[in-house]
Design an enzyme around this catalytic site. Structure first.
Site, PDB file in Angstrom:
ATOM      1  N   ARG A   1     -11.896   0.685  -2.599  1.00 29.10           N
ATOM      2  CA  ARG A   1     -11.751   0.933  -4.044  1.00 29.10           C
ATOM      3  C   ARG A   1     -12.836   0.230  -4.845  1.00 29.10           C
ATOM      4  O   ARG A   1     -12.617  -0.209  -5.974  1.00 29.10           O
ATOM      5  CB  ARG A   1     -10.364   0.536  -4.550  1.00 29.10           C
ATOM      6  CG  ARG A   1      -9.215   1.035  -3.693  1.00 29.10           C
ATOM      7  CD  ARG A   1      -9.292   2.511  -3.413  1.00 29.10           C
ATOM      8  NE  ARG A   1      -8.231   2.924  -2.484  1.00 29.10           N
ATOM      9  CZ  ARG A   1      -8.128   4.173  -2.020  1.00 29.10           C
ATOM     10  NH1 ARG A   1      -9.020   5.100  -2.344  1.00 29.10           N
ATOM     11  NH2 ARG A   1      -7.155   4.494  -1.211  1.00 29.10           N
TER      12      ARG A   1
ATOM     13  N   ASN B   1      -5.981  -5.345   3.281  1.00 26.63           N
ATOM     14  CA  ASN B   1      -5.906  -4.643   4.565  1.00 26.63           C
ATOM     15  C   ASN B   1      -6.890  -5.386   5.472  1.00 26.63           C
ATOM     16  O   ASN B   1      -8.040  -5.002   5.619  1.00 26.63           O
ATOM     17  CB  ASN B   1      -6.296  -3.176   4.406  1.00 26.63           C
ATOM     18  CG  ASN B   1      -5.348  -2.460   3.453  1.00 26.63           C
ATOM     19  OD1 ASN B   1      -4.126  -2.634   3.516  1.00 26.63           O
ATOM     20  ND2 ASN B   1      -5.896  -1.670   2.541  1.00 26.63           N
TER      21      ASN B   1
ATOM     22  N   GLU C   1       2.091   0.164   3.963  1.00 23.13           N
ATOM     23  CA  GLU C   1       0.982   1.065   4.256  1.00 23.13           C
ATOM     24  C   GLU C   1       0.366   0.778   5.629  1.00 23.13           C
ATOM     25  O   GLU C   1      -0.848   0.719   5.788  1.00 23.13           O
ATOM     26  CB  GLU C   1      -0.084   0.977   3.159  1.00 23.13           C
ATOM     27  CG  GLU C   1       0.463   1.390   1.802  1.00 23.13           C
ATOM     28  CD  GLU C   1      -0.581   1.466   0.691  1.00 23.13           C
ATOM     29  OE1 GLU C   1      -0.439   2.324  -0.179  1.00 23.13           O
ATOM     30  OE2 GLU C   1      -1.513   0.666   0.704  1.00 23.13           O
TER      31      GLU C   1
ATOM     32  N   ARG D   1      10.246   5.727  -4.699  1.00 21.41           N
ATOM     33  CA  ARG D   1       9.323   4.672  -4.258  1.00 21.41           C
ATOM     34  C   ARG D   1       9.237   3.526  -5.256  1.00 21.41           C
ATOM     35  O   ARG D   1       9.054   2.374  -4.872  1.00 21.41           O
ATOM     36  CB  ARG D   1       7.935   5.272  -4.024  1.00 21.41           C
ATOM     37  CG  ARG D   1       6.963   4.209  -3.597  1.00 21.41           C
ATOM     38  CD  ARG D   1       5.628   4.784  -3.210  1.00 21.41           C
ATOM     39  NE  ARG D   1       4.563   3.927  -3.670  1.00 21.41           N
ATOM     40  CZ  ARG D   1       3.296   4.253  -3.639  1.00 21.41           C
ATOM     41  NH1 ARG D   1       2.914   5.433  -3.199  1.00 21.41           N
ATOM     42  NH2 ARG D   1       2.380   3.413  -4.064  1.00 21.41           N
TER      43      ARG D   1
ATOM     44  N   ASP E   1       1.897   1.847  -8.702  1.00 21.02           N
ATOM     45  CA  ASP E   1       0.642   1.455  -8.062  1.00 21.02           C
ATOM     46  C   ASP E   1      -0.540   1.551  -9.031  1.00 21.02           C
ATOM     47  O   ASP E   1      -1.347   2.471  -8.899  1.00 21.02           O
ATOM     48  CB  ASP E   1       0.406   2.359  -6.840  1.00 21.02           C
ATOM     49  CG  ASP E   1      -0.702   1.850  -5.938  1.00 21.02           C
ATOM     50  OD1 ASP E   1      -1.283   0.814  -6.252  1.00 21.02           O
ATOM     51  OD2 ASP E   1      -0.973   2.505  -4.916  1.00 21.02           O
TER      52      ASP E   1
ATOM     53  N   GLU F   1      -9.547   2.046  -9.883  1.00 19.26           N
ATOM     54  CA  GLU F   1      -9.243   3.060  -8.875  1.00 19.26           C
ATOM     55  C   GLU F   1      -8.628   4.319  -9.500  1.00 19.26           C
ATOM     56  O   GLU F   1      -9.003   5.437  -9.162  1.00 19.26           O
ATOM     57  CB  GLU F   1      -8.275   2.467  -7.842  1.00 19.26           C
ATOM     58  CG  GLU F   1      -7.811   3.464  -6.804  1.00 19.26           C
ATOM     59  CD  GLU F   1      -6.884   2.839  -5.765  1.00 19.26           C
ATOM     60  OE1 GLU F   1      -6.579   1.637  -5.858  1.00 19.26           O
ATOM     61  OE2 GLU F   1      -6.460   3.587  -4.858  1.00 19.26           O
TER      62      GLU F   1
HETATM   63  C1  BDP Z   1      -3.496   1.241  -3.378  1.00 22.86           C
HETATM   64  C2  BDP Z   1      -4.887   1.477  -2.876  1.00 22.86           C
HETATM   65  C3  BDP Z   1      -5.068   0.968  -1.466  1.00 22.86           C
HETATM   66  C4  BDP Z   1      -4.601  -0.473  -1.381  1.00 22.86           C
HETATM   67  C5  BDP Z   1      -3.181  -0.590  -1.902  1.00 22.86           C
HETATM   68  C6  BDP Z   1      -2.710  -2.032  -1.966  1.00 22.86           C
HETATM   69  O1  BDP Z   1      -5.166   2.867  -2.901  1.00 22.86           O
HETATM   70  O2  BDP Z   1      -6.431   1.100  -1.130  1.00 22.86           O
HETATM   71  O3  BDP Z   1      -4.680  -0.935  -0.083  1.00 22.86           O
HETATM   72  O4  BDP Z   1      -3.123  -0.099  -3.214  1.00 22.86           O
HETATM   73  O5  BDP Z   1      -2.619  -2.567  -3.065  1.00 22.86           O
HETATM   74  O6  BDP Z   1      -3.471   1.522  -4.743  1.00 22.86           O
HETATM   75  O7  BDP Z   1      -2.406  -2.612  -0.931  1.00 22.86           O
END
Ligand code: BDP
Length: 707
Positions: free
Chosen positions: A186, A228, A309, A353, A382, A410
């Site tokens: 991002r 991540n 995720e 969600r 988000d 983003e």
């Molecule tokens: C989302 C993003 C992703 C992130 C996630 C997060 O698209 O890339 O890893 O948030 O905050 O909005 O972990």
């Protein structure tokens, strides 16, 4: 409604309104933006003479000469050279004094500093025209020096520089979503600024400029890698690299944190499990923490994205988030902090969600160790252009909670155009949770973190105006009571011009910019309408992704009859997660904040709005205004041509041209899709949609940045 050029002209005047007679006060030279808000534009000759005794290296120092105090002196020296252009005064009138050394210089104490949090400073005018910067610690002296330089830069004078300032929040943090290979998740400002490959031997000088910029707005903690996370960043070779950064940033008051992959004991430690109650796992983390602290004694701690995720976490072993976090917290002990993210939702769970994080964490209140902080995104979904505040704020009275904001845009146009984010953050900070205070009051004892928008682009943030978002984030974490306008005015004066007409015009362009984006991407509480993967551009039609809650159709729930997500008791009842007073107000469309209307309610297209229009007409109107405002902003910027250096003016003009194209695209594609559902005509006077829906659907951007 009239949609002609006359209207756009009038809007442009409203947005910018630069006096026609204004002339630039200093000659303009090309600038590339590298110097950020620290560019120290020259003062006028008279201002420079007046400021000379206060800026310059020759300040009187009543403190031991630590590296941090040296930086404070250097900062004043640099400002003296850059802003006054004069030789330092032979009679300097600025004093930098540690509170415990004041009396040795015959100066009075400042009672406001007694018991003030670390980093606090006071700036006072004392006898014989002297200005005294006082603090309890060296970092406070550095912050005070930055504050004085900022004041002179923004106003041209030391007059009225007197201030007492204490940080509202102890942790003022940036989260970099940077990968060790240099890619930034991002990220829209080029590759990562962290050159891991060549560390520790080679320290890019930019690392110093970066730390200085952060310190100048009070940022005091940096998570250097993506949530991540790659486990190998915990290996010894990376600890050596991180140590080099930590050593370089320490004088600026910045502590380093690492995102830690929960499965690291398995991934790199040779263990068969990462189960948090396994003694060998706990011992592995303890040894790892010891190794890090041996190299970096002030290491901040770990940031963890667990069981979200696809990331590993304690639930892989049937343990709770609290058990996972507490095991890491024990490994750090009183040396550091575990920042545990509440951004958690499950593939197997088909409840709304936006309700899952609350359902997961609220029952764990009181179970987290004292050195665990729960990091909660501003809204329950988000980082959308607009969300109501997250219901976890106020619902965890026995847990340390910190706010997570996204500085990188983003979902807000990525790095194009102008979208000033302070109003978004203020909206959440000022939200009354109905449970013991506003979000600002709840998170202030802990802190605030922002997902960085910084990259290796020459101007750091991809667009010049995105520098304002980095700046505003730091300023708000220091003092959430500052207004968006104060921050914008300060930043504009430092970054572009302090001539009042153009400065105020730019400030107005900034203040309305987030609302413009909301109008053309998702008005009235719509959210998550973007295209898949890269999240670039509109995709409200997307409905075929593997997980239901990855699809825009899951969020807008539009069909022939209506649109919106029913989160009242007749729907998902997400409202029940809010304080009863708020839930009651928002359960009725008539008393719901109109900005969140379709977030909480599913309504028929012919629902009558307060304006007298139907819901459909209101949507068309909002999208249309979004486009008009983007156009007006572009025109307003053109009128500023004489006041901005040509290089940056041209770059911003190009950004605004892209933004207008995108605004039209979002409006046209979205309206075309809604029309395909209900078949209603556009209201009279609305601009026609130039292409067929299929053409909008067919656009693909596999190469879009930041994925
Ligand atoms: C989302 C993003 C992703 C992130 C996630 C997060 O698209 O890339 O890893 O948030 O905050 O909005 O972990």
């Amino acid at each position: 409604m009239m949609r002609g050029t006359g209207l756009v002209n009038r809007l442009a005047m409203l947005i910018v309104a630069v006096g026609a007679a204004m002339v630039p006060f200093a000659s303009l030279h090309a600038e590339d933006g590298y110097d950020l808000w620290l560019r120290q534009a020259p003062l006028s000759a008279a201002e420079a003479q007046a400021a000379r005794p206060y800026l310059g290296r020759g300040v009187q120092v009543l403190a031991a000469m630590s590296p941090t105090v040296q930086l404070a002196v250097d900062e004043l020296g640099q400002a003296g050279a850059g802003m006054t252009g004069l030789e330092p005064s032979t009679h300097p009138a600025l004093v930098l004094a540690r509170a415990d050394r004041l009396e040795s210089g015959g100066y009075p104490k400042d009672p406001r500093l007694a018991g003030a949090p670390p980093g606090s400073y006071s700036i006072r005018a004392v006898h014989s025209g002297r200005i005294l910067i006082t603090a309890n610690d060296d970092l406070g002296l550095l912050y005070g020096a930055f504050a004085l330089v900022r004041h002179v830069g923004a106003t041209g004078t030391v007059a009225d520089a007197e201030a007492f300032s204490a940080p509202a929040m102890p942790l003022r943090m940036l989260n970099h979503w940077d990968n060790p290979d240099g890619h930034v998740e991002r990220g829209y400002a080029g590759r990562s600024i962290f050159d891991w490959w060549h560390l520790p031997e080679k320290l890019d000088p930019r690392m110093i400029d970066y730390a200085r910029a952060n310190a100048s707005v009070g940022i005091n903690a940096v998570v250097v890698n993506n949530v991540n996370a790659r486990a190998f960043m915990l290996e010894s070779r990376y600890i050596a690299k991180l140590k080099r950064l930590a050593d370089a940033w320490r004088p600026y008051g910045i502590r380093v944190f690492l995102s830690a992959r929960f499965s690291a004991p398995k991934d790199i430690g040779g263990l068969a499990t990462a189960d948090p109650i396994d003694a060998a796992v706990a011992a592995w983390w303890r040894a790892k923490a010891d190794e890090i602290y041996a190299a970096i004694p002030d290491f901040g701690g770990f940031l963890v994205k667990a069981n979200s995720e696809g990331q590993p976490g304690p639930q892989d072993y049937g343990r709770t988030h609290a058990e996972g976090a507490n095991m890491l917290a024990a490994a750090l002990g009183d040396r550091g902090t575990v920042v545990w993210r509440a951004f958690v939702y499950r593939a197997e769970d088909d409840t709304d969600r936006t309700m899952q994080a609350y359902a997961e964490f609220q029952p764990l209140d009181g179970q987290f160790a004292s050195n665990v902080i729960l990091q909660v995104k501003n809204g329950p979904l988000d980082f959308q252009p607009r969300e109501p505040f997250h219901p976890l704020f106020g619902a965890l009275p026995r847990t340390k909670v910190m706010l997570e904001a996204q500085i990188t845009r983003e979902y807000l146009g990525q790095a194009t155009g102008i979208v000033y984010l302070a109003p978004l953050w203020k909206e959440v900070l000022e939200a009354d949770t109905g449970r013991g205070g506003t979000v600002a009051q709840i998170v202030s004892p802990v802190g605030m973190t922002g997902v960085a928008n910084i990259g290796a682009d020459r101007n750091w943030t991809g667009t010049h105006f995105d520098q304002a978002n980095w700046y505003a984030f730091g300023r708000l974490a220091w003092d959430p009571t500052l207004t968006s306008e104060q921050i914008a005015r300060e930043w504009t004066a430092l970054t572009f011009t302090r001539a009042p007409g153009p400065r105020d015009g730019i400030v107005r362009m900034m203040l309305t910019s987030r609302e413009t984006l909301v109008k053309y991407t998702g008005p009235l509480g719509l959210a998550h309408l973007m295209a898949t993967g890269h999240h670039y551009g509109p995709g409200p039609w997307v409905c075929d992704l593997e997980r239901a809650d990855w699809n825009p159709c899951y969020y807008h729930r539009a069909d022939r009859r209506g649109i919106g997500f029913d989160r009242t008791a007749t729907g998902s009842d997400a409202l029940a997660q809010y304080a009863p007073s708020i839930a009651a107000r928002w359960s009725d469309p008539a008393t719901t904040d109109p900005r969140h209307l379709l977030w909480f309610h599913h309504l028929p297209w012919d629902h009558r709005m307060a304006s007298g229009r139907t819901l459909w007409e209101e949507l068309v109107n909002a999208y249309g205004w979004g486009v008009l405002e983007a156009q007006a902003r572009q025109q307003g910027w053109t009128s500023l041509t004489p006041h901005i250096d040509p290089e940056r003016h041209a770059a911003v003009a190009a950004d605004l041209a892209i933004q207008l194209t995108e605004a039209r695209w979002w409006r046209d594609a979205s309206l075309s899709f809604w029309q395909s559902l209900h078949g209603l005509p556009l209201p009279v006077g609305a601009a026609p949609i130039p292409e067929r829906l299929e053409a909008y659907k067919a656009r693909t951007f596999p190469e879009a940045p930041g994925q």
